[in-house]
Design a protein around this motif. Structure first.
Motif, PDB file in Angstrom:
ATOM      1  N   SER A  56       0.822  -1.204   0.000  1.00  0.00           N
ATOM      2  CA  SER A  56       0.000   0.000   0.000  1.00  0.00           C
ATOM      3  C   SER A  56       0.856   1.254   0.000  1.00  0.00           C
ATOM      4  CB  SER A  56      -0.932   0.004   1.220  1.00  0.00           C
ATOM      5  OG  SER A  56      -0.188   0.184   2.415  1.00  0.00           O
ATOM      6  N   PHE A  57       2.120   1.111   0.426  1.00  0.00           N
ATOM      7  CA  PHE A  57       3.041   2.239   0.396  1.00  0.00           C
ATOM      8  C   PHE A  57       3.903   2.222  -0.860  1.00  0.00           C
ATOM      9  CE2 PHE A  57       1.900   2.340   4.788  1.00  0.00           C
ATOM     10  CZ  PHE A  57       1.988   3.678   5.123  1.00  0.00           C
ATOM     11  N   GLY A  58       3.552   1.355  -1.796  1.00  0.00           N
ATOM     12  CA  GLY A  58       4.238   1.363  -3.077  1.00  0.00           C
ATOM     13  C   GLY A  58       5.542   0.602  -3.093  1.00  0.00           C
ATOM     14  N   PHE A  59       5.730  -0.353  -2.173  1.00  0.00           N
ATOM     15  CA  PHE A  59       6.969  -1.123  -2.192  1.00  0.00           C
ATOM     16  C   PHE A  59       7.065  -1.881  -3.503  1.00  0.00           C
ATOM     17  CE2 PHE A  59       9.348  -5.027  -1.486  1.00  0.00           C
ATOM     18  CZ  PHE A  59      10.526  -4.507  -1.003  1.00  0.00           C
ATOM     19  N   TYR A  60       8.220  -1.793  -4.112  1.00  0.00           N
ATOM     20  CA  TYR A  60       8.392  -2.391  -5.431  1.00  0.00           C
ATOM     21  C   TYR A  60       9.797  -2.962  -5.523  1.00  0.00           C
ATOM     22  CZ  TYR A  60       9.152  -2.611 -10.487  1.00  0.00           C
ATOM     23  OH  TYR A  60       9.462  -3.023 -11.754  1.00  0.00           O
ATOM     24  N   LYS A  61       9.873  -4.205  -5.913  1.00  0.00           N
ATOM     25  CA  LYS A  61      11.171  -4.850  -6.076  1.00  0.00           C
ATOM     26  C   LYS A  61      11.626  -4.682  -7.516  1.00  0.00           C
ATOM     27  CE  LYS A  61      13.636  -9.158  -5.177  1.00  0.00           C
ATOM     28  NZ  LYS A  61      13.518 -10.554  -4.718  1.00  0.00           N
ATOM     29  N   SER A  62      12.783  -4.078  -7.673  1.00  0.00           N
ATOM     30  CA  SER A  62      13.278  -3.775  -9.011  1.00  0.00           C
ATOM     31  C   SER A  62      13.474  -5.046  -9.822  1.00  0.00           C
ATOM     32  CB  SER A  62      14.604  -3.013  -8.907  1.00  0.00           C
ATOM     33  OG  SER A  62      15.088  -2.705 -10.187  1.00  0.00           O
ATOM     34  N   LYS A  63      13.120  -4.965 -11.119  1.00  0.00           N
ATOM     35  CA  LYS A  63      13.204  -6.135 -11.993  1.00  0.00           C
ATOM     36  C   LYS A  63      14.341  -6.032 -13.001  1.00  0.00           C
ATOM     37  CE  LYS A  63       8.298  -7.340 -11.644  1.00  0.00           C
ATOM     38  NZ  LYS A  63       8.083  -6.578 -10.420  1.00  0.00           N
ATOM     39  N   VAL A  80      -2.465   5.039 -20.021  1.00  0.00           N
ATOM     40  CA  VAL A  80      -2.839   5.870 -18.868  1.00  0.00           C
ATOM     41  C   VAL A  80      -2.069   5.423 -17.623  1.00  0.00           C
ATOM     42  CG1 VAL A  80      -4.715   6.446 -17.280  1.00  0.00           C
ATOM     43  CG2 VAL A  80      -5.109   6.489 -19.747  1.00  0.00           C
ATOM     44  N   ALA A  81      -1.962   4.104 -17.455  1.00  0.00           N
ATOM     45  CA  ALA A  81      -1.245   3.569 -16.291  1.00  0.00           C
ATOM     46  C   ALA A  81       0.228   3.963 -16.330  1.00  0.00           C
ATOM     47  CB  ALA A  81      -1.389   2.050 -16.239  1.00  0.00           C
ATOM     48  N   VAL A  82       0.846   3.830 -17.502  1.00  0.00           N
ATOM     49  CA  VAL A  82       2.267   4.181 -17.638  1.00  0.00           C
ATOM     50  C   VAL A  82       2.480   5.672 -17.386  1.00  0.00           C
ATOM     51  CG1 VAL A  82       4.173   4.357 -19.291  1.00  0.00           C
ATOM     52  CG2 VAL A  82       2.817   2.265 -19.168  1.00  0.00           C
ATOM     53  N   ALA A  83       1.549   6.491 -17.861  1.00  0.00           N
ATOM     54  CA  ALA A  83       1.680   7.941 -17.672  1.00  0.00           C
ATOM     55  C   ALA A  83       1.513   8.338 -16.210  1.00  0.00           C
ATOM     56  CB  ALA A  83       0.646   8.667 -18.530  1.00  0.00           C
ATOM     57  N   GLN A  99      15.850  -0.062 -23.238  1.00  0.00           N
ATOM     58  CA  GLN A  99      15.025  -1.247 -23.019  1.00  0.00           C
ATOM     59  C   GLN A  99      13.546  -0.924 -23.207  1.00  0.00           C
ATOM     60  OE1 GLN A  99      16.018  -4.218 -22.740  1.00  0.00           O
ATOM     61  NE2 GLN A  99      14.181  -5.326 -22.103  1.00  0.00           N
ATOM     62  N   PHE A 100      13.147   0.271 -22.778  1.00  0.00           N
ATOM     63  CA  PHE A 100      11.761   0.712 -22.942  1.00  0.00           C
ATOM     64  C   PHE A 100      11.404   0.752 -24.437  1.00  0.00           C
ATOM     65  CE2 PHE A 100       8.399   3.864 -23.289  1.00  0.00           C
ATOM     66  CZ  PHE A 100       7.559   3.534 -22.233  1.00  0.00           C
ATOM     67  N   TYR A 121       6.772  -1.522 -15.657  1.00  0.00           N
ATOM     68  CA  TYR A 121       7.910  -1.646 -14.740  1.00  0.00           C
ATOM     69  C   TYR A 121       9.071  -0.750 -15.183  1.00  0.00           C
ATOM     70  CZ  TYR A 121       5.402  -5.954 -13.505  1.00  0.00           C
ATOM     71  OH  TYR A 121       4.447  -6.870 -13.136  1.00  0.00           O
ATOM     72  N   LEU A 122       9.336  -0.751 -16.478  1.00  0.00           N
ATOM     73  CA  LEU A 122      10.443   0.055 -16.992  1.00  0.00           C
ATOM     74  C   LEU A 122      10.186   1.546 -16.797  1.00  0.00           C
ATOM     75  CD1 LEU A 122      11.264  -1.925 -20.240  1.00  0.00           C
ATOM     76  CD2 LEU A 122      12.896  -1.394 -18.427  1.00  0.00           C
ATOM     77  N   ALA A 123       8.944   1.962 -17.032  1.00  0.00           N
ATOM     78  CA  ALA A 123       8.609   3.377 -16.831  1.00  0.00           C
ATOM     79  C   ALA A 123       8.826   3.773 -15.377  1.00  0.00           C
ATOM     80  CB  ALA A 123       7.161   3.634 -17.245  1.00  0.00           C
TER      81      ALA A 123
END
Length: 460
Positions: free
Chosen positions: A90-97, A163-166, A109-110, A211-213
């Motif tokens: 919920s706090f946006g924790f994200y494991k880099s890929k 929209v999600a990527v933006a 890569q994008f 993920y890349l964005a």
């Protein structure tokens, strides 16, 4: 008469006999329930057997209860882990890929992912139809209808993904990932009637794009912070160089003044006599000593200018702002390292920093870097370690410095001294005022030009 009496006696006896029989029947009926007690040993055996059976059942229930308790604990632990994961997400924790080291690599890569999406669309593998439809008996019309539908399907999906990527930020990548997956499922469910679907391979490419964005933005922010750090370091270096150059010039001027004074005193002593001559000779001795000191200062200034990596490691705390056992460990090349501490105590924090140690190092950048590596696990900010704050004890810092001194020889172990207790004068006075022990005094504070400049730099 006799017969009558005999009959009466017979009747009485008969009545008594009947009553006796009735009483016996009642007694037999009353004591029938105690028939089992007639055999005491048999009863005890049955009772023991019953007790044993009940004990076996009880033991079984106890074991079942223990198993249930273990299962409950395991389930509670799993629930706690799930709740924790949900809370962290919920706090946006994200494991880099990807973990690319530059934003340019993320950009490449994008673009590569985008090209793969275009190839799938051109090859009609992004969205497919499993049935060759006919319209009015025409396969061509059926194919056109299918292509139009798939194009509309992809437009809807791509629109949601764009929209999600933006909108992606550091704290919403997980929710946007869920949004893309739900859109994928919803559109495919609506397309079931036409036996059409967006392929999972195309979905995965869209998720990779998201993920890349996200990671691209994170890396750009990291690079901006690195640029700010480099610029700050350059400003610090320039200030240090100006100070060193100024000290060098002042030392040279001081040497010249002492030489001129000594030369004048020697000329005067040649013409002096008596006590005047003695005074001048004593003055010459003083001037010669002062000249030696001035030359030594000049040499130190020259050496310092040549030693481009020398500087001071400072250890400071601010218990009013950050609490106890939190220390900022940094490096400065200024001649007066306390100037750097005064800058840190500017408008950005409510209380000034307290100095616990200032230690000279012949290679200050290396010493600072090694010290940060030793204390990396103690870093307060695990995301941005350049903040240089550590939750650690002074003894641990001293121990790390001693190891560095032994390893690099750039720090003199004998100079590693710490002030254990933070003065924290303003903070302690503030606490006293809050407790009602003292009254606040009228402030006579006026901001300095340095603090105003610092605020402007922070705003920028």
């Amino acid at each position: 008469m006799l017969i009558t009496l005999l009959l009466i006696a017979i009747v009485v006896l008969l009545i008594v006999f009947i009553q006796t029989k009735l009483e016996q029947a009642k007694l037999r009926k009353r004591f029938h329930k105690y028939d089992g007690l007639l055999n005491k040993e048999e009863f005890e055996e049955k009772l023991d057997l019953n007790i044993n059976l009940k004990q076996v059942e009880l033991d079984k229930l106890v074991r079942t209860q223990e198993k249930l308790k273990v299962q409950i604990r395991n389930l509670q632990q799993k629930l706690s882990e799930v709740e924790e994961d949900e809370y962290v997400q919920s706090f946006g924790f994200y494991k880099s890929k990807y973990n690319f080291d530059t934003s340019e690599k993320y950009k490449l890569q994008f673009n590569h992912i985008r090209e793969r999406q275009k190839v799938m669309i051109k090859k009609n593998t992004a969205a497919i139809c499993h049935v060759p439809w006919e319209v009015e008996g025409s396969k061509r019309k059926g194919e056109k209808m299918t292509n139009d539908f798939l194009k509309l399907l992809l437009r809807a999906f791509n629109g949601e993904c764009d929209v999600a990527v933006a909108k992606v930020r550091y704290d919403n990548v997980k929710s946007l990932e869920t949004r893309i997956n739900k859109t994928f499922e919803a559109l495919n469910k609506l397309s079931e009637v036409n036996r059409s679907e967006i392929t999972r391979e195309y979905l995965n490419l869209k998720l990779q794009e998201l993920y890349l964005a996200h990671e691209f933005q994170e890396k750009k922010q990291e690079e901006r912070e690195e640029q700010r750090r480099i610029q700050e370091q350059m400003r610090e270096e320039q200030r240090a160089l100006r100070e060193i150059e100024k000290a060098k010039e002042e030392a040279e001027k001081e040497v010249k003044r002492r030489e001129q004074a000594l030369q004048q005193a020697r000329q005067e002593v040649e013409q002096a006599v008596g006590k005047q001559k003695e005074k001048l000779e004593f003055k010459i001795q003083q001037l010669m000593q002062q000249l030696e000191e001035a030359r030594a200062n000049e040499q130190r200034a020259i050496s310092r200018a040549q030693m481009t990596k020398s500087g001071h490691i400072y250890v400071v705390s601010n218990i009013g702002s950050f609490g106890y056992d939190v220390y900022k460990i940094g490096m400065t090349r200024r001649l007066d390292p306390n100037e750097r501490v005064r800058e840190l105590s500017g408008a950005a924090v409510p209380f000034p920093f307290d100095v616990h140690a200032i230690i000279f190092s012949e290679n200050a950048p290396e010493t600072e870097n090694l010290l940060h590596q030793y204390l990396r696990d103690k870093s307060v900010n695990k995301v941005n370690e350049r903040k240089e704050f550590f939750r650690v004890s002074l003894d641990e810092i001293a121990s790390a410095l001693e190891k560095i001194a032994k390893k690099t020889q750039s720090v003199n172990k004998a100079e590693i001294e710490f002030t254990k207790i933070a003065e924290a004068e303003q903070y302690r006075k503030t606490l006293a005022i809050e407790r009602g022990e003292t009254q606040p005094s009228e402030s006579t504070y006026t901001p300095s030009w340095d603090e105003d400049e610092e605020e402007q730099e922070e705003d920028e």
